[in-house]
Scaffold this active site. Structure first.
Site, mmCIF file in Angstrom:
data_model
loop_
_atom_site.group_PDB
_atom_site.id
_atom_site.type_symbol
_atom_site.label_atom_id
_atom_site.label_comp_id
_atom_site.label_asym_id
_atom_site.label_seq_id
_atom_site.Cartn_x
_atom_site.Cartn_y
_atom_site.Cartn_z
ATOM 1 C CD GLU B 51 84.485 51.597 76.637
ATOM 2 O OE1 GLU B 51 85.013 51.440 77.760
ATOM 3 O OE2 GLU B 51 84.635 50.808 75.709
ATOM 4 C CG ASN B 55 85.249 54.560 83.015
ATOM 5 O OD1 ASN B 55 85.888 53.527 82.952
ATOM 6 N ND2 ASN B 55 85.505 55.614 82.261
ATOM 7 N NE ARG B 109 87.602 48.173 82.562
ATOM 8 C CZ ARG B 109 86.624 48.040 81.688
ATOM 9 N NH1 ARG B 109 86.148 46.851 81.401
ATOM 10 N NH2 ARG B 109 86.126 49.074 81.058
#
Lengths: 123, 154
Positions: B51, B55, B109
């Site tokens: 994750e 990002n 997303r």
């Protein structure tokens, strides 16, 4: 072969998704054979959308039997396919979802609209 | 010689290419495996790293030739993972932490990244300065490994 078709054919060959369409029941089964992260989600989504729009199924099943890792990119991927399927009036279901992945889906509440159907994994 | 700060430590620098997401999470989980975590704990770490690295790739940088740094430390029965970039920075950290909040809906997303990390890890710290970059620090306690630590005490 048409240009678009050929391009899709190439993506299809390189993507990790097995497609099984039952003409009689109008049932499209997409078996994902890979980890799902931001990097891989792109090709999965293109192949899935292409197949859903082309086959015009009544029901789409995403088979997670061979998916051992998924992060939040998978949530977006599944919701996106739900939208594609809804547009042509098809239902979307998931099967064979591993516990660690189920945990991620449970956080979002999307299982209320995209259910996980219990099914023995038929190899 | 410096005094030993951690039981073990590793540093990794990767380019901000999406194909490196898998490499980063697999490397960190291989490093974490010395704590003898359960499969579930290992899977939590993998997801969290994935994750945060994603990002940085999507939000911090516009190009794929920037550097993301991963620094991981093991101390007693816990692993700390620091992931930093020198990208755009986060404007509103509180908002970014909110479930379902995303600035990249067009990329499908879901806005669940930080929520997943918060749930899967024991600690999450987000530090960010606009225009300078972001540093994420997260920690996971492995409940499995008391015996192992006793052995390596000597």
């Amino acid at each position: 072969m048409e240009k678009v078709e050929y391009k899709m054919y190439k993506i299809l060959k390189e993507s990790y998704m097995k497609i099984d369409f039952n003409e009689k029941d109008k049932l499209l089964k997409l078996k994902i054979d890979d980890e799902i992260d931001h990097h891989r989600a792109e090709s999965l989504r293109r192949v899935a959308d292409y197949e859903i729009q082309r086959r015009n199924p009544k029901k789409v099943i995403l088979d997670f039997n061979n998916v051992f890792f998924m992060d939040s990119a998978g949530i977006g991927m599944v919701i996106g396919r739900y939208k594609t399927a809804s547009m042509i009036g098809a239902k979307l279901e998931m099967i064979n979802v591993k516990e660690n992945i189920k945990k991620i889906f449970e956080m979002t509440g999307i299982l209320k609209i995209i259910p996980i159907i219990e099914e023995e994994c038929n190899e | 010689m410096n005094k030993k700060k951690y039981d073990n430590e590793m540093k990794l620098e990767i380019m901000s290419k999406s194909s490196n997401e898998a490499f980063a999470r697999i490397t960190v989980s291989a490093f974490a495996s010395q704590l003898d975590p359960t499969i579930e704990e290992l899977s939590d770490i993998k997801t969290a790293v994935s994750e945060i690295v994603t990002n940085s790739i999507i939000h911090a940088y516009d190009t794929s030739d920037e550097i993301i740094k991963i620094h991981s430390m093991i101390e007693d029965n816990s692993i700390t993972i620091e992931i930093s970039d020198t990208g755009k920075g986060i404007e509103d950290i509180e908002l970014a932490r909110k479930p379902l909040y995303t600035t990249k809906a067009e990329l499908e997303r879901s806005g669940m990244g930080f929520t997943i990390v918060e749930t899967f890890m024991d600690e999450l710290k987000i530090e960010s300065i606009l225009g300078l970059g972001t540093k994420i620090t997260m920690k996971k306690i492995i409940h499995n490994c008391e015996e192992n630590n006793l052995e390596s005490e000597s």
